[in-house]
Scaffold this motif. Structure first.
Motif, mmCIF file in Angstrom:
data_model
loop_
_atom_site.group_PDB
_atom_site.id
_atom_site.type_symbol
_atom_site.label_atom_id
_atom_site.label_comp_id
_atom_site.label_asym_id
_atom_site.label_seq_id
_atom_site.Cartn_x
_atom_site.Cartn_y
_atom_site.Cartn_z
ATOM 1 N N ASP A 272 -5.048 2.953 0.368
ATOM 2 C CA ASP A 272 -4.818 3.082 -1.064
ATOM 3 C C ASP A 272 -6.052 3.375 -1.895
ATOM 4 O O ASP A 272 -5.992 3.348 -3.127
ATOM 5 C CB ASP A 272 -4.132 1.817 -1.588
ATOM 6 N N ARG B 280 -2.553 4.439 -6.514
ATOM 7 C CA ARG B 280 -2.555 4.143 -5.080
ATOM 8 C C ARG B 280 -1.688 5.149 -4.315
ATOM 9 O O ARG B 280 -2.052 5.601 -3.222
ATOM 10 C CB ARG B 280 -2.076 2.711 -4.837
ATOM 11 N N LEU C 65 0.415 -2.884 -2.270
ATOM 12 C CA LEU C 65 -0.973 -2.497 -1.992
ATOM 13 C C LEU C 65 -1.309 -2.622 -0.508
ATOM 14 O O LEU C 65 -1.018 -3.639 0.125
ATOM 15 C CB LEU C 65 -1.895 -3.380 -2.836
#
Length: 264
Positions: free
Chosen positions: A85, A15, A80
């Motif tokens: 991402d 990510r 996240l």
């Protein structure tokens, strides 16, 4: 400019690479960690799409759903952010692809609901662990995908063709691949078709609709799995007013372990 393919030991590193500009495919990144397909829709369409996922669990195995307007899914990764991402996204209006950005900050709205669906990249780890070669990884290519003549079960405005991904195997490996992937229903499970691509509407294995071509030799069988790109074909077929998805092969890499998705 796309950065060189990064070395990502885990989902957080994958990510982070996407945030820093990596815009390539994620096959083989962060071994051991679950990857997911992304579909983002206005809240007004979210209930129908949820019903579509329930009606079509092979192409749309649901891993997580966000709250409206919330780009975070802590269950999939503490840091996240769905807006930044993934390596590359697709933005759709009235079923037409209008942009392929590397982030969706400018497109995010307070009414958007995100769905993360299981991805076949997860079961590939189990195949590799059993010594079964995957040709697209050896070639450094994205997996090949096609729209088929198999219709999905409709739900509300969502209806359209099943998309499949293909991996070629020698017959003995094909039998093992079917047995292994059947243990992973949360990431598409067993193949939906074996051999004879024309029977599901695929006329040319050298010309995939998504991804990159992978040759099939005379001593190999093509195996076809239901694919999480299916919602993109449905978005086109149904002319959905607005949607955001991942670009094919450019997945969300999570902090979940693939081993947790095995049914047996």
């Amino acid at each position: 400019m796309t950065l060189a393919r990064p070395d990502c030991p885990d989902g957080a590193a994958a990510r982070r690479a996407a945030r820093e500009g990596y815009a390539g495919h994620t096959a083989g990144l962060a071994p051991g960690f679950v990857q997911g397909n992304l579909v983002v829709l206005p809240a007004a369409d979210a209930a129908d799409f949820l019903r579509f996922c329930v009606a079509n669990p092979k192409p749309c195995p649901l891993l997580a759903v966000s709250e409206p307007g919330d780009p975070h899914l802590p269950a999939l990764g503490a840091d996240l952010d769905l807006r930044t991402d993934l390596p590359r996204y697709r933005v759709w209006r009235a079923g037409e692809l209008v942009a392929e950005p590397t982030d969706i900050l400018a497109h995010w709205r307070t009414d958007l609901v995100a769905f993360v669906l299981g991805c076949s990249f997860s079961f590939e780890e189990a195949l590799i662990a059993d010594g079964i070669p995957l040709k697209h990884l050896a070639m450094g290519r994205n997996v090949a995908m096609w729209r088929t003549s198999i219709p999905c079960t409709p739900a509300g405005r969502f209806a359209g063709p099943l998309v499949v991904s293909m991996r070629p195997f020698r017959p003995a490996d094909a039998i093992r691949a079917i047995a292994i992937t059947s243990r992973f229903p949360a990431v598409h499970g067993a193949p939906v078709h074996i051999g004879h691509p024309h029977l599901i509407g695929i006329e040319d294995l050298s010309a995939p609709h998504y991804g990159e071509p992978v040759p099939v030799e005379d001593d190999e069988l093509p195996l076809f799995w239901a694919c999480g790109v299916t919602p993109q074909a449905v978005i086109v077929a149904a002319r959905v007013p607005f949607a955001i998805t991942h670009a094919p092969g450019c997945m969300l890499v999570t902090d979940l372990r693939n081993s947790r998705l095995a049914a047996l």
